[in-house]
Design an enzyme around this catalytic site. Structure first.
Site, short mmCIF file in Angstrom:
data_model
loop_
_atom_site.label_atom_id
_atom_site.label_comp_id
_atom_site.label_asym_id
_atom_site.label_seq_id
_atom_site.Cartn_x
_atom_site.Cartn_y
_atom_site.Cartn_z
N CYS A 48 0.84 -1.20 0.00
CA CYS A 48 0.00 0.00 0.00
C CYS A 48 0.88 1.26 0.00
CB CYS A 48 -0.96 -0.04 1.17
SG CYS A 48 -2.38 1.08 0.97
N HIS A 55 -3.66 -5.52 0.89
CA HIS A 55 -2.99 -5.93 2.13
C HIS A 55 -2.95 -7.47 2.23
CE1 HIS A 55 -2.53 -2.02 4.17
NE2 HIS A 55 -3.55 -1.68 3.39
N GLU A 68 -1.37 -9.16 4.39
CA GLU A 68 -1.21 -9.58 5.79
C GLU A 68 -2.52 -9.84 6.50
OE1 GLU A 68 -1.09 -4.99 6.02
OE2 GLU A 68 -0.72 -6.60 4.57
#
Length: 512
Positions: free
Chosen positions: A83, A170, A172
């Site tokens: 990002c 994202h 994660e």
């Protein structure tokens, strides 16, 4: 700092930077988070196999936005920007980043180039989690798109040498369908890490490190009976044996019969432990206090005073053992990046300044589930290891409003019902936490032929992997019905039970 392979994560202030580290650890690769301002020379000394640039609440064109030296992008190790990290790298290398006319927040479908090393082994269409208002509008020279969405032409990019990668989404977070595999492709296939970081190796390193730090000295440790302090005690004990002295402070804010249970449990583990009943002191200091942050600070300060008094009786201790974890640090003070402080934690700092002791914090870079795995490797009982987290300030942050003997007794009894029924339903290990919160609200009820005007209890149960995010648990109605009926019928002072259906974020797990 360990000498084995590692991934370096540079933090630009994202609230979920810890999740990146957690996912890397799941791949059995060691990683560390450092501030975005870490100089390139220090990075070279760390010698990481790869670097991950985190997200951020900033835009790259904001005045005062966090940045890095362009030299960092030319260290010769693979880099993955997430990002903001992707936008920053693109901007530094000559690309353009602008505020997007169509922002993307939440689930999105991306079309990926499966020939890219980053997406190897994955399908051409992926469900990912977006959270951005800016987009790359022009790529730096030598870069090309490797993923796109309907609204974002550059959802992922790579340079021609396959050294620098960026993703607008994202990987994660659990909402990204194959996020862990994407990270594995980067860390294992691109960076060449060997997935050999284990708790067995961590024990060996920690025992050696503790032994060198402490030498022939003695360590004192505040033992709460929770997972963190217990595993810390077991690890330090393995390193220095009976030169560890554990001090258990009964602050009067524990659950039903908990103080006795702690002493019984640790008697079996053959640890040096001293019990101090300071319940009167804590309740006196908390009288009339309703502000949650003041409660935490009062409890922290009083704990320091009590602990210091007992520690002086030990005499020659020069070291203080603490069960500080990564989430404790990130929520207490913004040490890595420009992120927000959420709440105070009484077990981070404070004691060394007062007592002139050197800290021993062997768990400081571990997450809760890693601590549990470590505890099992150390031979601690499963009943202790899988005990749900309990806040340092105890029931004080589960009683909204003033802390009194009466309200503590009410909550202890209600909490005992919740724990018993959750365990009886076989749900205890599935939940991250399950507990009651006594509210400063009274309402009208009817019991028998009489009118009542009593307290309301909120039941809180959440599912989580690491406490950084949490979803409220969809408990079976029968379990909720049993909990409610038992509490209302058995606990004097409560005539209404409600269930908390909020997640973290935006709420926190504890109410205070």
């Amino acid at each position: 700092m360990p000498r084995h392979e590692s991934i370096l994560i540079l933090d630009f202030g994202s609230q979920v930077t810890q999740l990146i580290a957690r996912r890397v650890r799941e791949l059995q690769v060691y990683c560390e988070i450092h501030p975005f301002s870490m100089p390139p020379d220090e990075i070279r000394r760390l010698d990481p196999k790869g670097i991950i640039l985190s997200g951020s609440p900033f835009s790259v064109y904001d005045e005062g936005a966090p940045g890095i030296e362009a030299e960092l992008l030319d260290l010769g190790v693979p880099i993955l920007g997430i990002c903001y990290g992707m936008q920053l790298a693109a901007s530094l290398l000559g690309g353009s980043v602008e505020n997007s006319p169509r922002r993307e927040y939440g689930h999105a479908l991306v079309d990926v180039n499966t020939a890219s090393k980053l997406f190897r082994g994955l399908g051409e269409e992926q469900k990912v989690w977006m959270s951005h208002g800016d987009s790359i509008t022009e790529l730096p020279a030598g870069f090309h798109a490797i993923a796109s969405t309907a609204n974002c032409s550059y959802a992922a990019v790579a340079d021609s040498d396959d050294k620098i990668f960026g993703v607008q989404f994202h990987p994660e977070v659990v909402h990204t369908e194959h996020g862990l595999q994407i990270l594995k492709n980067f860390i294992v296939d691109i960076c060449g890490c060997h997935q050999d970081w284990t708790m067995v190796g961590f024990i060996e390193e920690s025992v050696d490190k503790i032994g060198k730090q402490v030498g022939n000295g003695r360590v004192i440790l505040g033992l709460s009976g929770g997972v963190d302090s217990s595993v810390t005690a077991a690890l330090i004990d393995k390193a220095i044996g009976d030169r560890l002295v554990c001090i258990f402070v009964d602050n009067g804010l524990l659950r039903l019969n908990e103080a006795d249970q702690v002493m019984e449990r640790f008697a079996k583990l053959d640890l040096n432990i001293v019990r101090v009943d300071a319940s009167g002191r804590f309740l006196e200091k908390l009288a009339g206090v309703t502000d949650p942050e003041r409660k935490r600070k009062i409890i922290g300060a009083e704990f320091i005073d009590v602990f210091a008094e007992e520690a002086h009786k030990v005499g020659d201790a020069r070291f203080l053992g603490q069960g500080t974890l990564y989430p404790d640090v990130i929520e207490s003070v913004s040490v890595h990046g420009p992120s927000d402080v959420i709440k105070s934690h009484h077990n981070v700092g404070g004691l060394p300044e007062i007592m002139d002791l050197e800290l021993v914090e062997p768990l400081r870079f571990l997450f809760k589930d890693e601590v549990r795995e470590l505890g099992l490797e150390l031979g601690l009982p499963q009943e202790l290891i899988y005990r749900q987290p309990f806040p340092g300030p105890g029931l004080a942050v589960r009683i909204l409003g003033e802390i009194t003997h009466e309200r503590l007794d009410i909550l202890r009894q209600a909490d005992d019902v919740i724990v018993h029924e959750i365990k009886d339903a076989g749900l205890y290990r599935q939940l991250w936490q399950s507990f009651g919160v006594l509210l400063p609200i009274k309402s009208v009820g009817v019991m028998g032929d009489g009118r009542t005007y009593e307290y309301t209890l909120a039941v809180r149960a959440v599912e989580s992997r690491d406490a950084m995010t949490a979803d409220w648990a969809q408990l079976p109605y029968e379990v909720l019905r049993t909990i409610s009926n038992r509490i209302i019928n058995e606990v004097r002072g409560i005539n209404r039970v409600v269930y908390d259906i909020s997640s973290k974020p935006p709420s926190t797990i504890e109410w205070e």
